[in-house]
Enzyme design. Structure first.
Site, short mmCIF file in Angstrom:
data_model
loop_
_atom_site.label_atom_id
_atom_site.label_comp_id
_atom_site.label_asym_id
_atom_site.label_seq_id
_atom_site.Cartn_x
_atom_site.Cartn_y
_atom_site.Cartn_z
CB SER A 112 32.74 -1.38 97.07
OG SER A 112 31.82 -1.30 95.99
CG HIS A 113 31.30 2.84 96.57
ND1 HIS A 113 30.78 1.73 97.38
CD2 HIS A 113 30.57 3.74 97.06
CE1 HIS A 113 30.00 1.70 98.37
NE2 HIS A 113 30.00 3.27 98.29
CG ASP A 276 32.16 -0.48 91.87
OD1 ASP A 276 32.26 -1.29 91.02
OD2 ASP A 276 32.06 -0.58 93.05
CG ASP A 278 33.89 -4.26 94.30
OD1 ASP A 278 33.48 -3.10 93.75
OD2 ASP A 278 33.32 -5.08 94.91
CG ASP A 280 30.24 -4.37 93.29
OD1 ASP A 280 30.47 -3.20 93.00
OD2 ASP A 280 29.91 -4.79 94.57
NE ARG A 281 28.54 0.24 94.81
CZ ARG A 281 27.84 0.58 95.81
NH1 ARG A 281 27.32 1.74 95.71
NH2 ARG A 281 27.75 0.26 97.21
CE LYS A 375 26.81 -3.76 94.66
NZ LYS A 375 26.57 -4.42 95.93
#
Length: 542
Positions: A112-113, A276, A278, A280-281, A375
């Site tokens: 992710s982030h 981010d 991947d 999703d943010r 998300k």
């Protein structure tokens, strides 16, 4: 030829709220990834005859991991794997692809982030057939399999050319390589008024989207520039890189500093956003105004009806417990139900599947809806653009109108990163042990009204999830939450969430940190963060 490799359990392979995240070097150790992937197969009852989706955010080891996972899926009898070109798929796009194709599940390769690179982080997450992260019942079975594994299966075969679109064969298994953007963009076009957004941009509206050298770059270029007409170069850092350009792909004012400087500088664009690692943010910024994720969720809930996909209104809204109560104020005004869940997108899945909620969000910059079960960063950007096109207002004007109608919830999160795990656990345990004695006591200038360890009774499946964060409310409505994050890979991250509702219009333009100073003082009085950790200030404030 299928090969059986003898192995033994590797300690520490317990999936968290977003799968298994470790240092890349650890994942690259012989057998480490293989053990975990085989445990996924074993934990879900095998993959014989199943169709899976595979993709990742392009971080270091993404390409090699994809080949390993494909060979293991083929060896274990999977019928088909649908994989994004060059093993790239944003997390929301993967969720959509699982749902669109009726796949049995999917594997997303991402941390992710978190930063990427040989010395940084890697992750693997399993998503179920609804497109969402595996619930605890599944991750518990996967973890149990990691503790008893004795062998894994792989196929002796050459790598698949994942740059070539179309269907390839890997043993008896089909590998379909698809464009990662096409199906996702088609979904977005059913939800938003692209013509209105295109007209807004054609009228001189300028935007800047920072993809942070992460997976959203190709999606943003295709949708924002090619389809909606934003000027070439409006999407910056658009090429996914294995180390994210040596940056930290977390869309917040600290790590997206260049975007913040641009949006608060002279001749700033009308609208700024970032996503981010991947995809999703998201972070939303107007000219001279930063929109907190909690405020963004509330604004989206208040205005979602302006987009065609949500014209019929919302069934309900949901937020993670540490997210501010701003969206609850909108729900109350609209007469719809609001839910507070533990942190982790998987807790929203039941609400979405049951039709109890339409929009969901987390203070950690994640917002989404029932269009997928993750998300979705670019979705949030497009909904904001749809709202701006419909209202014909600036971001700042939308925010001031929103606060005037619902009140302003000042909100901030203070992160203390990579602190000693024993110190962090003791801090939380000691505070938890005093919760019953806190109501009625002073904490700086505030007085505690309620103190509890948040527990969640799922209204759909009846499951109980406990010890999800310490929640303290004060007389007058201020709130403090403390919890340990499960997304880091070294030490512990203590997250401290602070909020205060302001209803006086002449007090709605304060600096957030100044407005929250009494809550910060109360947090120190209750938890003794500085004394216990030796930290004089948070590492990150958002």
């Amino acid at each position: 030829m299928t090969t059986t490799i003898a192995t033994k359990p590797i300690a520490g392979q317990k999936p968290g709220t977003s799968g298994l995240r470790k240092k890349t070097a650890q994942f690259m150790q012989p057998g480490y990834l293989e053990n975990f992937v085989q445990s996924i197969w074993d934990g879900i009852g095998g993959v014989i005859g199943k169709t899976l989706v595979l993709g990742g955010d392009g971080r270091f080891f993404n390409d090699r991991a994809a080949q390993i996972i494909l060979r293991m899926a083929a060896a274990s009898g999977a019928a088909k794997v649908i994989v994004g070109q060059n093993a790239l798929l944003s997390t929301p796009a993967a969720s959509h692809l699982i749902r669109l194709r009726g796949a049995d599940g999917g594997i997303i390769m991402s941390a992710s982030h978190n930063p990427g690179g040989p010395d940084e982080d890697f992750g693997v997450k399993y998503n179920t057939a609804n497109g969402g992260p595996a619930p605890e019942s599944v991750t518990n079975r996967i973890f149990a399999a990691t503790e008893s594994i004795t062998q894994y299966l792989t196929l002796e075969a050459d790598d698949i050319d994942l740059s070539a679109l179309g269907t390839h064969q890997l043993g008896a298994m089909a590998v379909e390589v698809v464009d990662p953007v096409t199906d996702y963009q088609a979904l977005m076009e059913t939800l938003f008024d692209f013509d209105a957004i295109r007209a807004l941009i054609a009228g001189g509206f300028q935007l800047r989207f920072d993809a942070m050298h992460a997976v959203t770059g190709p999606y943003a270029v295709a949708i924002l520039e090619t389809t909606l007409g934003a000027a070439p170069g409006s999407v910056v850092n658009a090429v996914p890189l294995p180390d994210f350009g040596k940056g930290h792909p977390d869309p917040n004012p600290v790590w997206a500093r260049d975007l913040m400087d641009t949006m608060f500088g002279t001749a700033a664009p009308d609208f700024g956003a970032a996503s981010d690692g991947d995809g999703d943010r998201n972070m939303i910024v107007g000219r001279g105004v930063y929109v907190t994720p909690s405020d963004s969720l509330a604004v989206l809930a208040a205005n979602a009806h302006l987009a065609p996909g949500y014209a019929g209104g919302l069934k309900g809204v949901a937020r993670s417990m540490p997210t501010s109560c701003a969206v609850d104020l909108v729900a109350e005004a609209k007469g719809i139900k609001s839910y507070a869940t533990p942190t982790g997108w998987k807790f929203f899945g039941n609400l979405l599947d049951a039709g109890l909620a339409t929009l969901c969000g987390e203070e950690s910059a994640g917002t989404g809806s029932d269009h997928v079960r993750e998300k979705d960063g670019l979705w949030a950007v497009l909904l904001w653009l749809n709202i701006l096109a419909a209202r014909r207002q600036s971001v700042a004007e939308v925010m001031h109108d929103h606060w005037a109608e619902y009140g302003r919830v000042y909100y901030s999160r203070h992160d203390y990163e990579a602190i000693d795990s024993d110190i962090a656990n003791t801090l939380i345990a000691d505070l938890r042990g005093r919760l019953d004695t806190l109501p009625g006591t002073a904490a700086g200038a505030l007085t505690v009204s309620k103190a509890a360890d948040f527990a969640y009774d799922d209204p759909v499946d009846g499951s109980l999830t406990e010890k999800q964060g310490i929640e303290i409310t004060f007389e007058g409505g201020a709130r403090l939450v403390l919890r340990l994050s499960g997304t880091g890979t070294e030490g512990a991250t203590l997250r401290v969430y602070l909020e205060r509702l302001e209803v006086q219009r002449d007090q709605m333009d304060q600096d957030a940190q100044a407005a929250l100073a009494p809550v910060v003082t109360a947090a120190e009085a209750l938890a003794e963060i500085r004394t216990r950790t030796g930290r004089t200030a948070p590492d990150v404030m958002t």
